[in-house]
Design a protein around this motif. Structure first.
Motif, PDB file in Angstrom:
ATOM      1  N   THR A 106     138.804 115.786  -0.951  1.00  0.00           N
ATOM      2  CA  THR A 106     138.552 117.224  -0.995  1.00  0.00           C
ATOM      3  C   THR A 106     138.375 117.675  -2.439  1.00  0.00           C
ATOM      4  O   THR A 106     139.232 117.423  -3.281  1.00  0.00           O
ATOM      5  CB  THR A 106     139.710 117.994  -0.319  1.00  0.00           C
ATOM      6  N   PHE A 107     137.238 118.341  -2.685  1.00  0.00           N
ATOM      7  CA  PHE A 107     136.861 118.756  -4.030  1.00  0.00           C
ATOM      8  C   PHE A 107     136.406 120.216  -4.041  1.00  0.00           C
ATOM      9  O   PHE A 107     135.712 120.652  -3.120  1.00  0.00           O
ATOM     10  CB  PHE A 107     135.680 117.928  -4.547  1.00  0.00           C
ATOM     11  N   GLY A 108     136.732 120.929  -5.100  1.00  0.00           N
ATOM     12  CA  GLY A 108     136.223 122.272  -5.320  1.00  0.00           C
ATOM     13  C   GLY A 108     135.570 122.327  -6.687  1.00  0.00           C
ATOM     14  O   GLY A 108     136.224 122.100  -7.699  1.00  0.00           O
ATOM     15  N   GLY A 109     134.282 122.620  -6.696  1.00  0.00           N
ATOM     16  CA  GLY A 109     133.553 122.676  -7.955  1.00  0.00           C
ATOM     17  C   GLY A 109     132.537 123.789  -7.944  1.00  0.00           C
ATOM     18  O   GLY A 109     131.367 123.578  -8.233  1.00  0.00           O
ATOM     19  N   GLY A 110     132.970 124.978  -7.579  1.00  0.00           N
ATOM     20  CA  GLY A 110     132.051 126.107  -7.493  1.00  0.00           C
ATOM     21  C   GLY A 110     131.671 126.360  -6.050  1.00  0.00           C
ATOM     22  O   GLY A 110     132.407 126.018  -5.123  1.00  0.00           O
ATOM     23  N   CYS A 111     130.527 126.941  -5.857  1.00  0.00           N
ATOM     24  CA  CYS A 111     130.038 127.291  -4.523  1.00  0.00           C
ATOM     25  C   CYS A 111     129.982 126.067  -3.625  1.00  0.00           C
ATOM     26  O   CYS A 111     129.370 125.059  -3.978  1.00  0.00           O
ATOM     27  CB  CYS A 111     128.649 127.913  -4.642  1.00  0.00           C
TER      28      CYS A 111
END
Length: 183
Positions: A6-11
C-alpha cells in the motif's frame, strides 16, 4: 500466491495508472488509509477531516515482481521530498506514505529509504511516512480505474501520463505486454 503493498504518492488516479503498467501486478485498488475516521468519504478526505491519505493497494505476484521493485517504481513516479503535496495537489491527503503490512515490508522500506538518503538521490530530505497499515478503505467506485475510464481527462493527461512514461522508460523490463497505454 499474491501479496499486497500500500502506497500513497499523491492522487490515487495517477498512482494507480502507473502501477497498472507492471507485469506481476494483478490488481490496483484506489482507497484511503492512515487516518482516524471509519469508512471515510472522498469529500471528507479532501476536506482533511479524516487524516487519511489517498493510497493504492497493489496486489502482486512476488515471484514476478518483488516488493523492492515496487518501491523503486513508487519512489520514481512521485516526489518523496514534498510535504503534503504532489504536483498541483496540496493537502495532507496527498502526502507521501508507505503503509507496511509486515515487519519484512517495514524493514525493506526503511532500508530502501536509508539507501536513497545515503546516495543523495534527492536534493531535499525524504519526507515519506512509514506506518503500519491498520485499515484500507476502498474508494468509491467512480475512482477505480479512473485513468482507463477517462482517457481524455486533462488532469490525467497532465499528471498520470508522465508517471506512466517514467514506468515504461525506467522499468521497461517489468512493463506488462497488455499494460494500458497512455494514448
Amino acid at each position: 500466491m499474491s501479496e499486497t503493498a500500500t502506497f500513497g504518492g499523491g492522487c490515487f488516479w495517477c498512482t494507480e495508472a502507473a502501477f497498472k503498467q507492471l507485469a506481476g501486478v494483478h490488481e490496483v485498488t484506489s482507497g484511503y488509509a492512515g487516518g482516524h475516521v471509519e469508512d471515510p468519504s472522498y469529500e471528507a478526505v479532501c476536506r482533511e477531516e479524516t487524516g487519511h491519505a489517498e493510497v493504492v493497494r497493489v496486489e502482486y505476484d512476488p515471484e514476478a515482481i518483488g516488493y523492492d521493485e515496487l518501491l523503486r517504481v513508487f519512489f520514481t513516479v512521485h516526489d518523496p521530498t514534498t510535504l503534503n503535496r504532489q504536483g498541483p495537489d496540496v493537502g495532507s491527503q496527498y502526502r507521501s506514505i508507505v503503509l507496511y503490512e509486515s515487519e519484512t515490508q517495514r524493514e525493506t522500506v526503511e532500508s530502501f529509504i536509508a539507501g536513497l538518503e545515503a546516495e543523495n538521490v534527492y536534493e531535499d530530505d525524504i519526507v515519506t511516512e512509514v506506518e503500519p497499515l491498520e485499515t484500507f478503505y476502498e474508494a468509491e467506485p467512480y475512482h477505480q480505474d479512473y485513468y482507463e475510464k477517462n482517457p481524455g481527462d486533462a488532469y490525467c493527461q497532465f499528471n498520470a501520463d508522465p508517471k506512466i512514461e517514467k514506468v515504461r522508460e525506467k522499468f521497461a523490463e517489468h512493463v506488462a505486454a497488455d499494460a494500458p497505454a497512455d494514448d
